[in-house]
Design a protein around this motif. Structure first.
Motif, short mmCIF file in Angstrom:
data_model
loop_
_atom_site.label_atom_id
_atom_site.label_comp_id
_atom_site.label_asym_id
_atom_site.label_seq_id
_atom_site.Cartn_x
_atom_site.Cartn_y
_atom_site.Cartn_z
N TRP A 104 65.14 -13.10 -78.31
CA TRP A 104 65.36 -12.59 -76.96
C TRP A 104 64.37 -11.49 -76.65
O TRP A 104 64.04 -10.66 -77.49
CB TRP A 104 66.78 -12.07 -76.82
N ASP A 105 63.95 -11.46 -75.39
CA ASP A 105 63.03 -10.41 -74.95
C ASP A 105 63.77 -9.10 -74.68
O ASP A 105 63.28 -8.02 -75.00
CB ASP A 105 62.30 -10.85 -73.67
N VAL A 106 64.93 -9.20 -74.04
CA VAL A 106 65.67 -8.00 -73.62
C VAL A 106 67.14 -8.17 -73.98
O VAL A 106 67.72 -9.24 -73.78
CB VAL A 106 65.53 -7.76 -72.10
N PHE A 138 62.08 -12.75 -68.29
CA PHE A 138 62.39 -12.48 -69.70
C PHE A 138 63.64 -13.24 -70.14
O PHE A 138 64.54 -13.51 -69.34
CB PHE A 138 62.60 -10.98 -69.92
N ARG A 139 63.69 -13.53 -71.44
CA ARG A 139 64.88 -14.13 -72.03
C ARG A 139 65.87 -13.03 -72.36
O ARG A 139 65.56 -12.10 -73.11
CB ARG A 139 64.50 -14.90 -73.29
N ARG A 164 63.67 -7.81 -78.66
CA ARG A 164 62.39 -7.10 -78.65
C ARG A 164 62.49 -5.75 -77.92
O ARG A 164 61.93 -4.76 -78.37
CB ARG A 164 61.31 -7.96 -78.00
N THR A 165 63.17 -5.73 -76.79
CA THR A 165 63.37 -4.47 -76.05
C THR A 165 64.84 -4.34 -75.72
O THR A 165 65.45 -5.28 -75.20
CB THR A 165 62.55 -4.45 -74.74
N HIS A 188 61.88 0.03 -77.37
CA HIS A 188 61.11 -1.16 -77.72
C HIS A 188 61.09 -1.33 -79.23
O HIS A 188 60.94 -0.36 -79.97
CB HIS A 188 59.67 -1.02 -77.19
N GLU A 189 61.27 -2.57 -79.68
CA GLU A 189 61.37 -2.89 -81.11
C GLU A 189 62.42 -2.00 -81.78
O GLU A 189 62.11 -1.21 -82.67
CB GLU A 189 60.00 -2.71 -81.80
N ARG A 228 56.11 -3.70 -73.37
CA ARG A 228 55.56 -4.91 -73.99
C ARG A 228 54.03 -4.85 -74.00
O ARG A 228 53.40 -5.27 -74.97
CB ARG A 228 56.04 -6.14 -73.23
#
Length: 247
Positions: A104-106, A138-139, A164-165, A188-189, A228
């Protein structure tokens, strides 16, 4: 001939701020109405801190956002008194069992923090605004609701889920002007050990008097994109969209 009543020089300024300015006095003390207003505000602030968050009331609204089934967790602080005495326990989840993992992105963590009222009033519409601002690009991971929680608890959750975030929506410390202010902390991360210098904060979310949901979501979307691109969040990441240009 009656003596003219002097005009109140503060009357025009009071509607422009939530701060208590130009308080009326009665003799050497504050006026009775002011004392009662302060007592009411103090009671609201205490309730915001001590009244437990009803996660069950949030679940239907979170489910309707279409992000998947919300997950419920709590920190290692077993009750509110321990949570207030031991901030360190509020930064660590009791367990991470049942958390899904994915690319997942967020991700979203909704934490009671120091104002359950802020989360109860604003969390669902704010996450809805975030989904609208982020979902096309974003996912998005399923939301996680955490009680007796501090901001850093999201680092454990975000790492376990592979996010990721991470955006942590948390009730901010109430004051005598506002008891329902929500904050969004971006990391982030995420991973345990991240410091506050590695986060970005969007605070004072409590429309109509504070920051609105759409504006907060737009700021968060810009910060996510910036994190990102930069590869990190925190002091090096700035949202300058509203800053005036220097000549």
């Amino acid at each position: 001939m009656t003596e003219a009543v002097p005009l109140d020089p503060w009357a025009a300024l009071r509607p422009t701020t939530q701060a208590r300015i130009g308080l009326p006095r009665a003799g050497m003390g504050m006026a009775t109405t002011t004392v009662l207003e302060l007592s009411t505000a103090l009671a609201a602030a205490r309730d915001a801190v001590h009244v437990p968050l009803d996660t069950g009331a949030l679940l239907p609204g979170m489910t309707e956002l279409g992000l998947g089934t919300p997950i419920e967790l709590r920190s290692r602080a077993t009750d509110r008194a321990l949570y207030l005495r031991r901030p360190d326990l509020g930064r660590v989840p009791e367990g991470l069992d049942g958390l899904p993992s994915g690319a997942w992105d967020v991700g979203f963590v909704i934490a009671d923090g120091l104002s359950s009222r802020a989360v109860a009033d604003h969390a669902v519409p704010q996450v809805a605004a975030l989904v609208k601002a982020l979902g096309h690009e974003f996912r998005l991971a399923p939301p996680v609701l955490v009680t007796q929680a501090r901001v850093a608890i999201g680092d454990w959750i975000g790492e376990a889920m592979g996010v990721r975030t991470l955006l942590v929506l948390i009730g901010e410390r109430p004051g005598l002007s506002v008891a329902d202010s929500l904050g969004i902390y971006l990391t982030h991360e995420p991973r345990p050990g991240r410091t506050d210098a590695e986060r970005n904060c969007i605070s004072n979310i409590h429309p109509p008097a504070g920051l609105g949901y759409a504006e907060a979501a737009a700021t968060a979307a810009r910060l996510v994109a910036g994190a990102r691109a930069l590869g990190r969040s925190g002091v090096d990441l700035k949202d300058t969209s509203g800053a005036p240009e220097l000549p």
